[in-house]
Design a protein around this motif. Structure first.
Motif, PDB file in Angstrom:
ATOM      1  N   LEU A  18      -2.246  -0.471  -2.850  1.00 58.03           N
ATOM      2  CA  LEU A  18      -1.276  -0.177  -1.774  1.00 58.03           C
ATOM      3  C   LEU A  18      -1.547   1.141  -1.066  1.00 58.03           C
ATOM      4  O   LEU A  18      -1.793   2.023  -1.576  1.00 58.03           O
ATOM      5  CB  LEU A  18       0.062   0.015  -2.590  1.00 58.03           C
ATOM      6  CG  LEU A  18       0.559  -1.142  -3.302  1.00 58.03           C
ATOM      7  CD1 LEU A  18       1.887  -0.861  -3.733  1.00 58.03           C
ATOM      8  CD2 LEU A  18       0.569  -2.508  -2.574  1.00 58.03           C
ATOM      9  N   LEU A  21       3.794   2.555   1.964  1.00 54.91           N
ATOM     10  CA  LEU A  21       5.196   2.065   1.467  1.00 54.91           C
ATOM     11  C   LEU A  21       6.280   3.038   2.460  1.00 54.91           C
ATOM     12  O   LEU A  21       6.161   4.058   2.703  1.00 54.91           O
ATOM     13  CB  LEU A  21       5.410   2.680   0.145  1.00 54.91           C
ATOM     14  CG  LEU A  21       6.895   2.318  -0.173  1.00 54.91           C
ATOM     15  CD1 LEU A  21       7.392   0.791  -0.431  1.00 54.91           C
ATOM     16  CD2 LEU A  21       7.224   3.066  -1.598  1.00 54.91           C
ATOM     17  N   ILE A  58       8.785  -1.240  -4.869  1.00 54.77           N
ATOM     18  CA  ILE A  58       7.479  -1.744  -5.132  1.00 54.77           C
ATOM     19  C   ILE A  58       7.835  -2.979  -5.891  1.00 54.77           C
ATOM     20  O   ILE A  58       7.036  -4.112  -5.676  1.00 54.77           O
ATOM     21  CB  ILE A  58       6.569  -0.789  -5.705  1.00 54.77           C
ATOM     22  CG1 ILE A  58       6.314   0.283  -4.660  1.00 54.77           C
ATOM     23  CG2 ILE A  58       5.166  -1.708  -6.090  1.00 54.77           C
ATOM     24  CD1 ILE A  58       5.335   1.432  -5.473  1.00 54.77           C
ATOM     25  N   LEU A  88       5.257  -2.965   2.393  1.00 54.81           N
ATOM     26  CA  LEU A  88       3.987  -2.570   1.844  1.00 54.81           C
ATOM     27  C   LEU A  88       2.754  -2.755   2.698  1.00 54.81           C
ATOM     28  O   LEU A  88       2.615  -4.010   3.218  1.00 54.81           O
ATOM     29  CB  LEU A  88       3.729  -3.231   0.672  1.00 54.81           C
ATOM     30  CG  LEU A  88       4.850  -2.681  -0.610  1.00 54.81           C
ATOM     31  CD1 LEU A  88       4.405  -3.718  -1.835  1.00 54.81           C
ATOM     32  CD2 LEU A  88       4.868  -1.410  -0.856  1.00 54.81           C
ATOM     33  N   TRP A 361       1.375   3.835 -10.306  1.00 49.30           N
ATOM     34  CA  TRP A 361       2.391   4.500  -9.738  1.00 49.30           C
ATOM     35  C   TRP A 361       3.180   5.207 -10.758  1.00 49.30           C
ATOM     36  O   TRP A 361       3.659   4.460 -11.594  1.00 49.30           O
ATOM     37  CB  TRP A 361       3.097   3.830  -8.772  1.00 49.30           C
ATOM     38  CG  TRP A 361       2.327   3.559  -7.375  1.00 49.30           C
ATOM     39  CD1 TRP A 361       1.492   2.604  -7.137  1.00 49.30           C
ATOM     40  CD2 TRP A 361       2.744   4.079  -5.942  1.00 49.30           C
ATOM     41  NE1 TRP A 361       1.130   2.490  -5.803  1.00 49.30           N
ATOM     42  CE2 TRP A 361       1.822   3.519  -5.206  1.00 49.30           C
ATOM     43  CE3 TRP A 361       3.689   4.937  -5.603  1.00 49.30           C
ATOM     44  CZ2 TRP A 361       1.973   3.666  -3.578  1.00 49.30           C
ATOM     45  CZ3 TRP A 361       3.808   5.269  -4.141  1.00 49.30           C
ATOM     46  CH2 TRP A 361       2.923   4.505  -3.311  1.00 49.30           C
TER      47      TRP A 361
END
Length: 384
Positions: A18, A21, A58, A88, A361
């Protein structure tokens, strides 16, 4: 049943992460825009700053209701328009994809609807995201998993299955509706054999499908753990299996035979289930049995620290299984995990994560908790 490929073999899984965001009116974030540049992303900030909210945003790109299992209306920012949007940007093998989801503000009828989009086009449900993205997570809410009620472990089990089988959630929801219909019929129309036969046929078909999906995931996970276990690692390996009457049936009989036997059991148990006010047999009674592998004791009898380490090891093994079964390296969300580990296990966690192909994350109040992760970690401060 197909064999689980060796997880230590070279993988042809796509390289992806990713990179951006964006969240609008989501939880406490009116206008959030984060750019991610590395495989490890650490979100730091004071308690209440909204770090977990970022992970939750997410997690909405996995089937279900996200890591908090909250109603979508509750995710809209207080004081906002009543809806929210999250998007995303996913970089995959040199190409970019944009995934979006959110809740439209309530209309004149007071109803709000969820939207899903892939590369600018409408998608029917979050299941469409599974072609591009898989997500696994570990939150503090799971710390009591091994000592808590079986229902908590069933929800955890279904989350494990959902990460590799995006259609599992729809089957579980349909089963829950069928069980409610049966319970209502037993209460209101117990002598209506024709309708009870019909709904029990549906319960049997859905129940066996749910049980088989759970069984395949758990057997593959247990086999993968056995292939890669190492008693010297800071996170002990676990053995996992299912325990339940229907699980015993599908382990012995073909699906059609298991359906027939389950359906006959439902019919013979009508009087008992009516007295209890619920259906007493089936996949809604399954338990996920976990043992501490090196000590060969039930996970629930291990110390608090051992249970935490065992749970982390189980989630990491599941992340490897997701990559093996789906071909997609999952995004791993870890909420307040590193801060509660001693230095040896913290270093071991970062080493184990580095060996996985997916992006990670993490959240924590103290940036020093991520110091051992080194320069591979991008630290983003989340303000109130």
């Amino acid at each position: 049943m197909s064999e689980t490929p060796d997880p230590r073999a070279a993988s042809d899984a796509p390289s992806q992460r990713l990179t951006r965001l964006i969240a609008r009116d989501f939880r406490n974030h009116a206008d959030l825009d984060l750019a991610a540049e590395t495989r490890f992303v650490a979100l730091v900030g004071e308690n209440g700053a909204g770090k977990t909210n970022v992970l939750e945003a997410i997690s909405l790109f996995a089937p279900g209701r996200g890591l908090r299992r909250a109603d979508f209306a509750a995710m809209a920012r207080t004081g906002g328009p009543g809806g929210f949007a999250v998007s995303l940007t996913l970089e995959r093998d040199g190409a970019e994809h944009r995934l979006g989801t959110g809740l439209e503000p309530p209309g004149p009828d007071g109803r709000a609807s969820r939207l899903c989009r892939v590369d600018g086009g409408a998608a029917g449900s979050p299941v469409a995201f599974s072609e591009f993205l898989r997500v696994v997570w570990l939150t503090p809410d799971l710390d009591g998993l091994f000592r808590g009620p079986a229902g908590d472990r069933r929800r955890f089990l279904d989350r494990l299955v959902l990460a590799v089988d995006a259609g599992h959630g729809a089957r579980v929801s349909a089963l829950e509706r069928a069980l409610r219909s049966r319970n209502r019929l037993l209460d209101e129309r117990p002598d209506d054999g024709r309708w009870l036969d019909a709904v029990e046929r549906e319960v049997a078909e859905l129940g066996v499908a749910v049980a088989l999906a759970r069984r395949e995931t758990v057997e593959r996970l247990d086999r993968l753990i056995g292939q890669t276990r190492d008693d010297a690692q800071p996170f002990p390996w676990a053995s996992v299996r299912l325990e339940g009457d229907l699980d015993d049936l599908v382990a012995v009989w073909p699906a059609i035979e298991a359906e027939d036997r389950f359906r006959l059991g439902l019919r013979n148990g009508r009087h008992r289930d009516r007295a209890a006010g619920r259906t007493l047999t089936g996949p809604q009674t399954t338990d996920l049995v976990v043992r501490h592998g090196p000590k060969d004791v039930p996970a629930g009898t291990a110390s608090t620290g051992e249970q935490k380490a065992l749970l982390i090891g189980l989630v990491l093994a599941h992340a490897r299984l997701v990559r093996v079964m789906s071909g997609i390296p999952p995004v791993i969300l870890l909420d307040e995990v590193a801060a509660h580990l001693d230095p040896r296990r913290r270093a071991g966690l970062f080493e184990a994560l580095d060996a996985l192909p997916g992006q990670v994350w993490m959240t924590g109040a103290d940036p020093d908790a991520f110091a051992q992760a080194g320069p591979r970690t991008q630290v983003l401060r989340i303000g109130g």
